[in-house]
Design an enzyme around this catalytic site. Structure first.
Site, short mmCIF file in Angstrom:
data_model
loop_
_atom_site.label_atom_id
_atom_site.label_comp_id
_atom_site.label_asym_id
_atom_site.label_seq_id
_atom_site.Cartn_x
_atom_site.Cartn_y
_atom_site.Cartn_z
N THR A 318 -7.50 0.53 8.27
CA THR A 318 -7.94 -0.26 9.42
C THR A 318 -6.92 -0.09 10.54
O THR A 318 -5.71 -0.03 10.29
CB THR A 318 -8.10 -1.74 9.05
OG1 THR A 318 -8.54 -2.47 10.20
CG2 THR A 318 -6.80 -2.35 8.56
N HIS A 370 -1.02 -6.79 -6.53
CA HIS A 370 0.14 -6.60 -7.41
C HIS A 370 -0.27 -6.59 -8.89
O HIS A 370 0.52 -6.20 -9.76
CB HIS A 370 1.16 -7.72 -7.15
CG HIS A 370 2.57 -7.32 -7.46
ND1 HIS A 370 2.90 -6.16 -8.11
CD2 HIS A 370 3.76 -7.94 -7.20
CE1 HIS A 370 4.21 -6.07 -8.24
NE2 HIS A 370 4.77 -7.14 -7.70
#
Length: 411
Positions: A318, A370
């Site tokens: 993006t 994560h």
């Protein structure tokens, strides 16, 4: 009489219902075959619904209605003849031109009635109430000092008087199906992933020099511009190959990894941010990437993008820099595990070869899940992107010599 029942077609796999965002025709209009008659929102895109045949249309659903795939939303009388004489547009314009005149006559008559009895016309009172102005403050220009609508609209409080708060209206509007689904996905991404963001900065000098030297020749030969996105897409593909965990996602208790790179590219359109997918980006040249992105961006802008063209990406890029963003933490595009955010390019002083130099610098950000990606992989991935962007000829084009560069650019 031959009547066609128009049903909602399936816009894509797993989509069972859509919302009628707007009708582009009125009940009783004559429509031509393939003419867009409605815009429908799914939870992934806004699509146009074309007429299946020509004829007089009867609407069976209202704007804002949620309808199931396969449900009848309108009827088309195919036996009806096309209206002759004036065009539909002219017929529709005629009453619209008359309405203001009727409104003016009606309002003038009301003003005359009010002038005969007292202070301000109803129209003027309404304007004054909206602007929170006491009628005693306004000097009327009408008969016998009466306050007209024009007096109320043009009045400005004197210095030191109470503020008028002219525009304090509110509007309550239901979010489109697409926007509601986007909101759910964004909240879900924040709540259901262990999202972290790591940052770095890249020196864009080398890309600037390459574009300055070859962009005109590239555009003349290929018909598309040599932009930043092809360099970053190439850099991302290389980094994904080096750190495959970034190109994976969680499915329950399993991790799914991909040996291909379908890169979702965020594109701003009239209906909001869309993320069409550049398929198998690892197989594409600079020209192929630029052409793909251009074609997808045009489809988004024109509302022609399909569901299939926006599903299945494995990683997202993006570019908030086109809107002036200096730095941000992009939100992961689920079910993907990571997203790269590009930002605006600003000339800043940096240390280069032991001295201070001015260079076009960009901050980049990698948000990642994560649960799938460890710190080593995330930082290593972003460093790999930085290395490729700062040394594009050597790393992405096969060499610093002109022959290698031209070969990579297909010149």
């Amino acid at each position: 009489m031959s009547i066609l029942e128009m049903k909602v077609p399936s816009p894509g796999e797993s989509i069972t219902e859509v919302e009628i965002a707007s009708w582009l025709v009125k009940d009783g209009d004559y429509v031509e075959k393939d003419q867009p008659i409605a815009e429908v929102d799914s939870d992934k895109a806004t699509l146009e619904l074309p007429a299946e045949e020509s004829g007089i249309i009867t609407l069976k659903a209202e704007e804002g209605d949620v309808v199931e795939v396969g449900q009848v939303v309108c009827l088309i009388d195919m036996s009806a003849d096309k209206p002759q004489g004036e065009s539909k547009e002219k017929a529709q314009e005629a009453p619209k031109k008359e309405e203001p005149k009727k409104e003016e006559v009606k309002e003038t008559s009301k003003e005359k009635e009010t002038y005969a009895t007292g202070t301000a016309s109803p129209a003027a009172k309404k304007v004054l109430a909206e602007k929170n102005i006491d009628a005693k403050e306004v000097k009327g220009t009408g008969k016998d000092g009466r306050i007209t609508k024009a007096d109320a609209e043009s009045y400005t409080p004197a210095m030191g008087s109470a503020p008028s708060y002219a525009n304090r209206g509110t509007e309550r509007k239901k979010l489109s199906s697409l926007r509601r689904k986007l909101a759910q996905r964004l909240v879900s991404a924040k709540n259901e992933t262990a999202m972290l963001t790591t940052f770095n900065e890249v020196d864009m000098s080398a890309i600037f020099e390459l574009r300055k030297k070859y962009k005109d020749e590239f555009k003349a030969k290929h018909g598309v511009g040599l932009g930043f996105m092809s360099f970053f897409t190439k850099a991302v593909v290389r980094a994904l190959q080096m750190y495959p965990d970034v190109n994976s996602m969680i499915d329950g208790d399993y991790k799914i990894s991909y040996d291909f790179m379908d890169i979702s590219v965020a594109v701003s359109g009239p209906k909001g941010l869309m993320v069409p997918v550049v398929r198998s980006a690892e197989m594409l040249t600079f020209r192929g990437i630029e052409q793909n992105i251009k074609d997808l961006a045009i489809k988004v802008r024109d509302g022609k993008i399909s569901i299939d063209e926006m599903t299945g990406g494995t990683f997202t890029i993006t570019n908030g820099g086109v809107f002036g963003s200096m730095m941000s933490t992009p939100i992961i595009n689920p079910p993907q595990s990571a997203i790269l955010g590009m930002h605006n390019i600003v000339e800043r002083p940096i240390v280069k070869n032991g001295g201070i130099a001015i260079a076009p610098m960009m901050y980049v950000a990698l948000s990642y899940d994560h649960r799938v990606i460890d710190g080593r992989e995330s930082v290593g991935f972003l460093v790999a992107v930085k290395e490729a962007v700062e040394n594009p000829a050597e790393i992405l084009m096969g060499g610093n010599d002109e022959a290698s560069i031209k070969r990579a650019l297909e010149l």
